[in-house]
Scaffold this motif. Structure first.
Motif, mmCIF file in Angstrom:
data_model
loop_
_atom_site.group_PDB
_atom_site.id
_atom_site.type_symbol
_atom_site.label_atom_id
_atom_site.label_comp_id
_atom_site.label_asym_id
_atom_site.label_seq_id
_atom_site.Cartn_x
_atom_site.Cartn_y
_atom_site.Cartn_z
ATOM 1 N N PRO A 203 -21.266 -35.960 10.768
ATOM 2 C CA PRO A 203 -20.139 -36.298 9.661
ATOM 3 C C PRO A 203 -21.008 -36.433 8.570
ATOM 4 O O PRO A 203 -20.768 -35.649 7.317
ATOM 5 C CB PRO A 203 -20.211 -37.527 9.836
ATOM 6 N N SER A 204 -22.140 -36.617 7.898
ATOM 7 C CA SER A 204 -22.520 -36.450 6.316
ATOM 8 C C SER A 204 -23.825 -35.310 6.658
ATOM 9 O O SER A 204 -23.626 -35.453 5.516
ATOM 10 C CB SER A 204 -24.454 -37.693 7.510
ATOM 11 N N VAL A 205 -23.531 -33.848 7.558
ATOM 12 C CA VAL A 205 -23.735 -32.902 6.981
ATOM 13 C C VAL A 205 -21.864 -32.246 6.510
ATOM 14 O O VAL A 205 -21.635 -32.056 6.736
ATOM 15 C CB VAL A 205 -24.080 -31.988 8.183
ATOM 16 N N GLN A 206 -23.448 -31.601 4.568
ATOM 17 C CA GLN A 206 -22.228 -31.262 4.036
ATOM 18 C C GLN A 206 -21.333 -29.641 4.509
ATOM 19 O O GLN A 206 -22.768 -28.999 4.666
ATOM 20 C CB GLN A 206 -23.121 -31.135 2.000
ATOM 21 N N GLY A 207 -20.328 -29.345 4.749
ATOM 22 C CA GLY A 207 -19.718 -27.913 4.803
ATOM 23 C C GLY A 207 -19.428 -28.743 6.485
ATOM 24 O O GLY A 207 -19.218 -27.429 6.988
ATOM 25 N N GLY A 208 -19.736 -29.225 7.307
ATOM 26 C CA GLY A 208 -19.897 -28.750 8.849
ATOM 27 C C GLY A 208 -20.794 -28.259 9.069
ATOM 28 O O GLY A 208 -21.775 -27.347 8.791
ATOM 29 N N VAL A 209 -19.815 -26.935 10.469
ATOM 30 C CA VAL A 209 -20.519 -26.262 11.125
ATOM 31 C C VAL A 209 -21.027 -24.956 9.919
ATOM 32 O O VAL A 209 -20.868 -23.811 10.453
ATOM 33 C CB VAL A 209 -19.133 -25.226 11.955
ATOM 34 N N SER A 210 -20.311 -24.637 8.775
ATOM 35 C CA SER A 210 -20.918 -23.870 7.991
ATOM 36 C C SER A 210 -21.199 -23.894 7.070
ATOM 37 O O SER A 210 -21.750 -23.172 6.179
ATOM 38 C CB SER A 210 -19.079 -23.570 7.057
ATOM 39 N N ASN A 211 -22.470 -24.830 7.266
ATOM 40 C CA ASN A 211 -23.630 -25.983 6.314
ATOM 41 C C ASN A 211 -24.436 -24.038 6.400
ATOM 42 O O ASN A 211 -24.653 -24.051 6.882
ATOM 43 C CB ASN A 211 -24.239 -26.417 6.929
ATOM 44 N N PRO A 212 -25.220 -23.725 5.583
ATOM 45 C CA PRO A 212 -25.764 -23.032 5.386
ATOM 46 C C PRO A 212 -27.204 -22.826 6.704
ATOM 47 O O PRO A 212 -27.035 -21.374 7.328
ATOM 48 C CB PRO A 212 -26.828 -22.096 4.071
ATOM 49 N N VAL B 264 -12.776 -22.738 14.945
ATOM 50 C CA VAL B 264 -13.710 -24.292 14.175
ATOM 51 C C VAL B 264 -12.108 -25.165 14.281
ATOM 52 O O VAL B 264 -11.335 -25.010 13.704
ATOM 53 C CB VAL B 264 -13.860 -23.907 12.937
ATOM 54 N N ALA B 265 -13.192 -26.438 14.354
ATOM 55 C CA ALA B 265 -11.587 -27.035 14.718
ATOM 56 C C ALA B 265 -11.035 -27.790 12.599
ATOM 57 O O ALA B 265 -12.081 -27.447 12.229
ATOM 58 C CB ALA B 265 -12.307 -28.478 15.408
ATOM 59 N N SER B 266 -10.094 -27.982 13.289
ATOM 60 C CA SER B 266 -8.930 -27.400 11.867
ATOM 61 C C SER B 266 -8.594 -29.548 11.739
ATOM 62 O O SER B 266 -7.710 -29.886 11.324
ATOM 63 C CB SER B 266 -7.907 -26.674 11.441
ATOM 64 N N LYS B 267 -8.390 -29.928 13.301
ATOM 65 C CA LYS B 267 -7.602 -31.455 12.917
ATOM 66 C C LYS B 267 -8.634 -32.503 13.031
ATOM 67 O O LYS B 267 -9.730 -32.326 13.752
ATOM 68 C CB LYS B 267 -6.484 -31.372 13.737
ATOM 69 N N GLY B 268 -8.346 -33.340 12.848
ATOM 70 C CA GLY B 268 -8.919 -34.745 13.127
ATOM 71 C C GLY B 268 -10.161 -34.895 13.198
ATOM 72 O O GLY B 268 -10.041 -34.802 11.775
ATOM 73 N N ASP B 269 -10.883 -36.084 13.573
ATOM 74 C CA ASP B 269 -11.701 -36.481 13.301
ATOM 75 C C ASP B 269 -12.998 -35.279 12.990
ATOM 76 O O ASP B 269 -14.149 -35.340 12.224
ATOM 77 C CB ASP B 269 -12.329 -37.534 13.923
ATOM 78 N N LEU B 270 -12.975 -34.307 13.979
ATOM 79 C CA LEU B 270 -13.727 -33.552 14.107
ATOM 80 C C LEU B 270 -13.040 -32.397 13.262
ATOM 81 O O LEU B 270 -13.678 -31.433 13.501
ATOM 82 C CB LEU B 270 -13.625 -33.033 15.734
ATOM 83 N N SER B 271 -12.773 -32.582 12.461
ATOM 84 C CA SER B 271 -12.403 -31.143 12.016
ATOM 85 C C SER B 271 -13.344 -30.646 11.195
ATOM 86 O O SER B 271 -13.613 -31.857 10.584
ATOM 87 C CB SER B 271 -11.329 -31.718 10.916
ATOM 88 N N GLY B 272 -13.769 -29.404 11.254
ATOM 89 C CA GLY B 272 -14.871 -28.151 10.340
ATOM 90 C C GLY B 272 -16.501 -28.939 11.358
ATOM 91 O O GLY B 272 -17.567 -28.495 10.534
ATOM 92 N N ARG B 273 -16.146 -29.576 12.029
ATOM 93 C CA ARG B 273 -17.761 -30.658 12.293
ATOM 94 C C ARG B 273 -17.522 -29.640 13.893
ATOM 95 O O ARG B 273 -18.738 -30.092 14.893
ATOM 96 C CB ARG B 273 -17.494 -32.092 12.497
#
Length: 800
Positions: free
Chosen positions: A84-93, A127-136
């Protein structure tokens, strides 16, 4: 009239005993040749082959319109989660750079571009777009060639796992899907052999007499399994056919050898010369073995009536294993008896200690101990044998145990007790079987999936992660496909898309949409606009009953409001749908299959025992005991009873399991039926007294049957330790069925019902008696003698 020469088996036994080296050399050459040919390659395939249904037609339609492999027939997933601490989730460079490099390595792991990765960085819907895991959480799809075999996929997985991605904040990366699932080489058969060594030593009281059945069984299995691999290039067979063949061959091989060796030693104790005893053992117990083996072959070949190529392959592969094991029983086993000679009746302490160490080593490996443990114990066994040449105490032979007359044994007294309380024991035994069979009324056929893999495996973790991130229906998406009439517009296709989305149970749908960019709709409509497809995600998991109801609803009238007017026939496909179709197909064919196996078995038993009631009773009682085994399987594997101990997640029962269990178990149950009833018939022909024939027959065979059944229960039950759910299920079903058959059926219901029916057991109309051929499984008439002391099953031993 006799269907066989009464002395043929006797001559074969004596010849193999006398020319034992020739027979052993022929078998050794056969094993080497068959093993060499088999090593050149097999043709196993886990596809449904010639099975046709709406789901397979749907897959064919998608392939026709969008190219081979676009229906997702062979694919795997790479799922990953970031902190969760990663900025931008899976899109982090940094995360993106590491994962894209990993996807490139995955593609390079395949030969000639076999692996194609569909990256989530090219498709935001991955890429997940809903809930607590959105973007992660995101996933990549790995497309494999449509004809990919699991063995090839495992080689790719091994290469991929050597260089998994590592990046700050990348919490989990899982390789998911059936093709990337973890695979462990089965070790349960090692455990089964280890326990078989212990049981046989206790049964025979002889190390060498123990070694002969195991050696013979292993030789027959190796030759049989090698032949199965060769035949798989000609006949479609799933990969687990070898496991089924090994399981069946090991169980029946040791059992058949146990009965023949027991009769051989019994004849030695009566004073026969060894060569004559070998011939007589084959002419008596060997006859029962041959008949029992033929019955097993007929049972497993009953799968041919199911009309599907890969099921025919399972039946043929199983039959091949039994045929080779049976052949080894009547040729190699007498040769090994000739090789052992007089040493068969001498067991020394060094041999007993060495065998115990080998058994302990095999059991340890079966429970997961590393190979060095077995090697260490095997080394100690060798040192013990060597030490025996220098330490007199180790060379000391064990004292033979006293034999009891058959009518002084526990089993004779037990049989008389059952016979004196026949109604009570018969009703009690039937009630137990009926109670155990009750769960079978709730059986639900279907396929398990990655959600049934053991926890902590990548396969299960990936399945659960994607379900949490994208919804429970994500792991079982439905594909709908249709052939389009000329002139079909995007607006008409969009109406179908909307109607699918309105259907209760559909969480999301993607398909042709009016006004959408042409590039987007191109993924749903073929270039020549003759075929369209839609993707629907259910609101429920693949195994949920509601998902099955959704498939049937979509195939029913849910889409009629728009499809009828357009004259479009929408086919519903996917792995979930094909599983439903397959279950329906097999369920409809089961009555034919059961009828064929039961009918042939009834005719064979009637021919052998010259009776109407004995085969009728045998068929009905065996059917009930198989039902009880089904009930236990449903309770454990479908309802999840005892899952905390077994680590088995509840799921529907694979649709081919009842068929395979029935074929194998019914054949095996006939083994014990033949072994027990042939001795009873032998005594009845000699005395004409039914009550004494039942008691004497049980007294002579009960301990042998118990030992044989215990070996089968251990061999089959050991497969419960495997990770593969299908193998666990098969092993459990077979173990429970054999246990029930050898205890409640053979030791309770058979003597009780034989007592109740009296002389009517052996009644056969004269006109029918004249029509039926004569088959002797109890030996020639001049071999029938009064009951001797019970065979020495716990007695003196043999050699090293």
């Amino acid at each position: 009239m006799s269907t066989t020469d009464p002395s043929a088996l006797r001559r074969l036994g004596r010849s193999c005993y006398r020319h034992h080296w020739r027979v052993i050399i022929v078998w050794a050459l056969a094993i080497v040749v068959l093993g060499g040919i088999g090593a050149a390659g097999s043709g196993y395939s886990d596809s449904f082959g010639d099975f046709k249904s709406e789901a397979t037609r749907g897959f064919d339609l998608v392939d026709k319109g969008f190219g081979k492999g676009n229906a997702g027939e062979a694919s795997a997933t790479i799922s990953f989660e970031v902190a969760p601490s990663v900025q931008g989730g899976v899109s982090n460079p940094a995360i993106r750079k590491e994962m894209e490099a990993f996807f490139g390595r995955v593609e390079k792991a395949g030969e000639k571009g076999d692996l194609k990765v569909q990256s989530p960085y090219d498709n935001p819907q991955q890429v997940a777009s809903k809930g607590d895991l959105s973007g992660r959480v995101a996933y990549a799809t790995v497309n494999l060639p449509a004809d990919t075999q699991n063995t090839q996929a495992q080689k790719w997985v091994k290469t991929i796992r050597k260089d998994m991605p590592q990046a700050q904040g990348l919490q989990h990366v899982y390789l998911g899907g059936q093709y990337f699932a973890e695979f462990e080489q089965p070790q349960s058969e090692v455990l089964g052999v280890g326990f078989a060594i212990v049981i046989l030593i206790i049964a025979f009281g002889s190390v060498l007499a123990m070694g002969l059945p195991i050696g013979m069984a292993l030789a027959g299995i190796f030759a049989g399994v090698s032949t199965v691999g060769i035949v798989s290039n000609l006949v479609p067979m799933p990969e687990f056919t070898t496991t089924v063949a090994l399981m069946l061959g090991l169980g029946v091989g040791i059992d058949y050898a146990l009965f023949i060796v027991t009769r051989f030693r019994e004849d030695l104790h009566k004073g026969m010369e060894p060569e004559e005893a070998a011939g007589h053992a084959l002419d008596t117990a060997g006859r029962a073995v041959v008949f029992a083996g033929i019955t097993v072959v007929i049972s497993v070949l009953g799968m041919l009536v199911m009309g599907l190529g890969f099921i025919r392959g399972i039946g043929i592969g199983s039959a091949i294993a039994v045929v080779f094991t049976l052949t080894a029983s009547i040729t190699l086993l007498p040769a090994l008896l000739g090789l052992a000679g007089s040493r068969l009746e001498v067991t020394r302490r060094r041999g007993l200690l060495a065998a115990g160490m080998i058994a302990l080593g095999m059991v340890s490996v079966g429970f997961g101990a590393p190979a060095p443990v077995f090697l260490g114990l095997a080394g100690l066994a060798v040192l013990t044998i060597i030490a025996g040449f220098f330490v007199p105490a180790l060379r000391q032979p064990l004292a033979p145990r006293k034999q009891k007359a058959a009518r002084e044994t526990f089993w004779y007294r037990y049989s008389r007790f059952v016979q004196h309380h026949a109604w009570f024991t018969a009703v009690g035994g039937l009630l137990i079987l009926i109670l155990l069979a009750i769960p079978v009324l709730g059986i639900r056929l279907g396929f398990s999936d990655e959600g049934n893999f053991p926890k902590k495996t990548d396969t299960r973790e990936s399945f659960d992660l994607l379900a949490d991130a994208f919804g429970p229906g994500f792991n079982g998406p439905l594909i709908l496909a249709a052939e389009l009439p000329k002139g079909t517009t995007d607006a008409q296709l969009g109406a179908i898309t909307a109607q699918i989305g309105k259907t209760p149970g559909v969480a999301a749908v993607s398909g042709p949409t009016p006004g959408a960019p042409a590039a987007r709709n191109a993924g749903f409509v073929s270039k020549d606009r003759t075929i369209a497809r839609w993707f629907a995600t259910p609101t429920t998991a693949p195994q949920d009953k509601a998902t099955e109801a959704l498939v049937r609803n979509l195939r029913g009238n849910a889409l009629d409001p728009v499809t009828k007017a357009q004259h479009v026939d929408v086919l519903v496909t996917s792995f979930t749908a094909i599983g439903i179709d397959f279950s329906d197909y097999l369920g409809a064919r089961y009555p034919v299959f059961f009828g064929a196996v039961l009918g042939l078995s009834f005719i064979l038993l009637m021919t052998v025992f010259r009776s109407l009631l004995v085969p009728l009773k045998a068929v009905l009682v065996n059917l009930l005991s198989i039902g009880a085994a089904y009930g236990v399987v449903v309770a454990i594997f479908q309802w999840g009873w005892g899952s905390a101990l077994t680590n088995i997640a509840p799921a529907p029962i694979e649709p081919f399991i009842p068929m395979m269990l029935f074929a194998i178990v019914f054949g095996l149950s006939m083994d014990y039926e033949v072994f027990l009833l042939s001795r009873m018939k032998e005594e009845y022909d000699r005395t004409g007294n039914n009550a004494e024939a039942v008691a004497d027959g049980l007294a002579v065979t009960a301990r042998v049957i118990t030992a044989a059944a215990l070996i089968m229960v251990v061999v089959f039950g050991s497969f419960l330790l495997e990770n593969n759910r299908v193998i666990k299920l098969m092993g459990t079903g077979l173990a429970v069925a054999v246990l029930l058959d050898a205890t409640i059926v053979r030791m309770v219901l058979v003597p009780a019902t034989m007592e109740l029916l009296g002389d009517r057991n052996w009644w056969l109309p004269r006109w029918l008696d004249k029509l039926l051929p004569v088959i002797h499984v109890e030996g020639a008439a001049d071999d029938i003698e009064a009951p001797e002391p019970e065979p020495e099953l716990v007695g003196a031993g043999t050699q090293d």
